[in-house]
Structures are given as structure tokens and as C-alpha cells.
Design an enzyme around this catalytic site. Structure first.
Site, PDB file in Angstrom:
ATOM      1  N   GLN A 204      38.109  69.540  53.170  1.00  0.00           N
ATOM      2  CA  GLN A 204      38.405  68.808  54.405  1.00  0.00           C
ATOM      3  C   GLN A 204      37.209  67.922  54.771  1.00  0.00           C
ATOM      4  O   GLN A 204      36.087  68.403  54.899  1.00  0.00           O
ATOM      5  CB  GLN A 204      38.720  69.805  55.537  1.00  0.00           C
ATOM      6  CG  GLN A 204      39.160  69.169  56.820  1.00  0.00           C
ATOM      7  CD  GLN A 204      40.478  68.383  56.685  1.00  0.00           C
ATOM      8  OE1 GLN A 204      41.436  68.860  56.097  1.00  0.00           O
ATOM      9  NE2 GLN A 204      40.497  67.178  57.213  1.00  0.00           N
TER      10      GLN A 204
ATOM     11  N   ASP B 253      44.177  65.905  46.742  1.00  0.00           N
ATOM     12  CA  ASP B 253      43.930  64.777  47.648  1.00  0.00           C
ATOM     13  C   ASP B 253      43.914  63.454  46.872  1.00  0.00           C
ATOM     14  O   ASP B 253      43.955  62.380  47.472  1.00  0.00           O
ATOM     15  CB  ASP B 253      42.582  64.956  48.370  1.00  0.00           C
ATOM     16  CG  ASP B 253      42.763  65.466  49.799  1.00  0.00           C
ATOM     17  OD1 ASP B 253      43.884  65.328  50.337  1.00  0.00           O
ATOM     18  OD2 ASP B 253      41.791  66.003  50.367  1.00  0.00           O
TER      19      ASP B 253
ATOM     20  N   LYS C 229      47.889  72.256  57.651  1.00  0.00           N
ATOM     21  CA  LYS C 229      48.114  72.362  56.199  1.00  0.00           C
ATOM     22  C   LYS C 229      48.535  73.786  55.844  1.00  0.00           C
ATOM     23  O   LYS C 229      49.444  73.998  55.046  1.00  0.00           O
ATOM     24  CB  LYS C 229      46.851  71.944  55.431  1.00  0.00           C
ATOM     25  CG  LYS C 229      46.626  70.444  55.486  1.00  0.00           C
ATOM     26  CD  LYS C 229      45.252  69.999  54.997  1.00  0.00           C
ATOM     27  CE  LYS C 229      45.072  68.510  55.293  1.00  0.00           C
ATOM     28  NZ  LYS C 229      43.728  68.020  55.032  1.00  0.00           N
TER      29      LYS C 229
END
Ligand code: NDP
Length: 307
Positions: free
Chosen positions: A100, A123, A56
Site C-alpha cells: 500500500q 498492482d 481490499k
């Protein structure tokens, strides 16, 4: 004559998307004096999570997004993470926040995800964004499912009226993907662990999307001629667990790394029947990162518009 399906290359499509995002970021810098910023919270030393976060960071650097990673010990409490999120929610230079997953057992993942401001929830896991997706309102959509739809569209695959079977109903992939397919007017069947006869639901489908983490779940006899197959699964198979076929096919991987990555589809046998198929690796994986970058740009645009 042996038929070969068209490979849907997530690597190629994601490179196009990254170029588009990069160009828009340059424009934003000029016109709004704003550079999108992404903060990633990484807890503990999970090797897979560290690889995902490193990818990322690399993606951000490629397109010109400022990224920072907040690293926390795996003994961290829910409140410690909430305090970090609070700081990031209040920073004007951070437009996207992601945590995460998975988080350590002692952490309340639901509370953590709820704490992220929906406007910075790149997300797309916050219930506000999930709700907006159901209501077909503009929102931040989870990256993997939006990447899947983007792949299908850019390959000119017709979704309107198509019979699509979604195998897997997780909050991250299956459920949002089902909604996105419905929003495109596909007729969607959703399968899960309690589905009695999976083949019954896949064998006539025009499009099959599989996100289970079960290697070889989708076999040749479960797919109709000309179907479009999107394989989301990521399964690491070590040399000692590999079939002779796989050992031969991925010889180089086994020699170099002792393992290989495969999806949920028996690729070698299904591919000749399919019209289009996404490989693993090089399919949905790179699309997920590209769509995350696109979401971060979107969140930055929303922040600029709010000013
Ligand atoms: P989850 O484990 O959360 O969900 C798996 C889903 O598959 C569940 O809905 C489960 O049903 C269903 N399932 C499991 N076994 C079967 C079966 N035999 N028949 C039908 N359905 C079954 O996983 P995720 O959705 O997070 O991820 C799925 C896979 O996709 C994993 O391999 C993951 O690594 C990969 N992935 C890849 C990404 C990428 O960028 N390429 C991004 C995200 C995930 P139930 O809930 O009822 O048990």
C-alpha cells in the site's frame, strides 16, 4: 428540456465483475484445489491507507480470496520490507502481493516495488509488467486504468478511432491508461502540469479521462456536447472549504461527516453536456478494487498453469 447524462455506475459494474470473479474462484477450487491468496503490506498508520486496505480485505472476503495484511511500523527500513516481500514471493499460497502506497520517506519505494515477483505483482507497477503493457503482451495491468477501460467497454462506448484526452500522466493511472486506450485504437492526447492550454485538448475530445487530484479542473466550457467523462480524482472537501453550491448538493455528507468526496470534474455543470459521466464516489473507485480482485485471480491462474 434539461438533458441528463447517463451515469456510469462503477458500483454496479464492479458488483458484476465481483460475481464473475467469485464464480471463477469456486470453479478453481473444485478443479485445481487452489484458493487465490492476496498479501497486502501496510506500513504505518496513514488513515487513508488503512481505509483502502480494509476495503481490499472486504472485497477479498466477498469473492472468496484468502487475504492477509502484513502490518509494519512506520519506522521500518527498506530492507525490512524487502525481507517480507521475499517471504511472500516464496509462498505457494500467496498469488498476489501489493504494497500500500505511499511508503514513509526513509523507504526506497522503487526498490520495494521492483522486489515483488512480476507474477505476483497484482498492482501491475513492476517494470516487467509495465514493459509488457507497452509491448501488448499478456500481463498484470494496474487496476485503476484497467477498471476505466472495463467501464467504457461495458457501457458500449466506442474506443476505436475515438479522440480520447487523458489528463494526468502518473505511473499509476495516466500512463497505463494511455497505453490501454492506444491498444484499443483510440487516438490519445495526454495532458499534464506543463500542458499550456488544457481546454484546447479537452474541448473536442469524445472521451475525457481525468486523474489529477485537482477539484473542479474540468469545467463546462472545456467539454463538448455528448462527450464521455471518466472522473478518477478523489478530493475530500471539508465544510469550511466548500462552495455554497457544494454545501447544498452534498448537504447530507456535510451534516453527517463534515466533509464530502468530489472528483476533478465540475460535475453539476458538466453533467448536462455529457452523454455519459462517472460519478465520485461510486465511479472509478469501486472498479479499482474489483480489478484488483480480478488480477489476483489471474495471478492464481498463472501459478496453476505453471505447476
Ligand atoms: P499523481 O499526483 O501521481 O498524478 C497527478 C497527475 O495530474 C500528474 O500527472 C500531474 O502532472 C497532473 N496534473 C496535476 N495538475 C494538473 C493540471 N492543473 N493540469 C493538468 N495536469 C495536472 O496522482 P494519481 O494519478 O495517483 O491520482 C490522481 C487522482 O486520482 C487523485 O485524486 C487520486 O486520489 C485519484 N485516484 C483514484 C483512484 C480510484 O480508485 N478512484 C486510484 C488512484 C488515484 P505532473 O506529473 O506533470 O505534475
Amino acid at each position: 428540456m434539461i438533458k441528463i447524462a447517463k451515469l456510469i455506475s462503477g458500483s454496479k459494474i464492479s458488483a458484476q465483475i465481483k460475481d464473475e470473479v467469485k464464480a471463477q474462484i469456486e470453479q478453481m477450487k473444485k478443479e485445481n484445489d487452489t484458493v487465490p491468496g492476496l498479501a497486502v503490506i501496510l506500513v504505518g498508520e496513514n488513515p487513508a491507507s488503512r481505509v483502502y486496505v480494509a476495503n481490499k480485505e472486504k472485497g477479498c472476503a466477498q469473492v472468496g480470496i484468502n487475504s492477509e495484511t502484513v502490518r509494519m511500523e512506520d519506522t521500518v527500513s527498506t530492507d525490512d520490507i524487502l525481507a517480507e516481500i521475499d517471504k511472500l514471493n516464496n509462498r505457494d499460497d500467496i498469488h498476489g502481493i501489493l504494497v500500500q502506497l505511499p511508503l514513509p520517506q526513509q523507504v526506497d519505494t522503487g526498490r520495494v516495488l521492483m522486489a515483488i515477483s512480476p507474477d505476483k505483482d497484482v498492482d501491475g507497477f513492476h517494470p516487467v509488467n509495465m514493459g509488457k503493457l507497452v509491448a501488448q503482451q499478456d500481463c498484470l495491468v494496474p487496476a485503476t486504468p484497467s477498471g476505466i477501460i472495463e467501464m467504457l467497454k461495458r457501457e458500449n462506448i466506442n474506443l476505436k478511432g475515438a479522440n480520447a484526452t487523458m489528463v494526468g500522466h502518473s505511473e499509476i493511472v495516466g500512463k497505463p491508461c494511455t497505453l490501454l486506450l492506444l491498444n484499443e485504437w483510440a487516438t490519445v492526447t495526454v495532458c499534464h502540469i506543463e500542458t499550456k492550454d488544457l481546454k484546447m485538448h479537452t474541448k473536442d475530445a469524445d472521451i475525457i479521462i481525468v486523474a489529477t487530484g485537482v477539484p473542479y479542473l474540468i469545467k463546462e466550457d472545456m467539454v463538448k456536447e455528448g462527450a464521455v467523462i471518466i472522473d478518477v480524482g478523489i478530493n475530500r472537501i471539508t465544510k469550511d472549504k466548500a462552495s455554497p453550491d457544494l454545501l447544498e448538493w452534498r448537504k447530507e455528507d456535510f451534516e453527517k461527516k463534515g466533509a464530502t468526496l468530489i472528483g476533478d470534474v465540475d460535475f453539476q455543470r458538466v453533467e448536462p453536456k455529457a452523454s455519459h459521466i462517472s460519478p465520485v464516489p461510486g465511479g472509478v473507485g469501486p472498479m479499482t478494487i474489483a480489478m484488483l480482485l480480478k488480477n489476483t485471480l489471474k495471478a492464481a491462474k498463472m501459478a496453476v498453469e505453471k505447476k
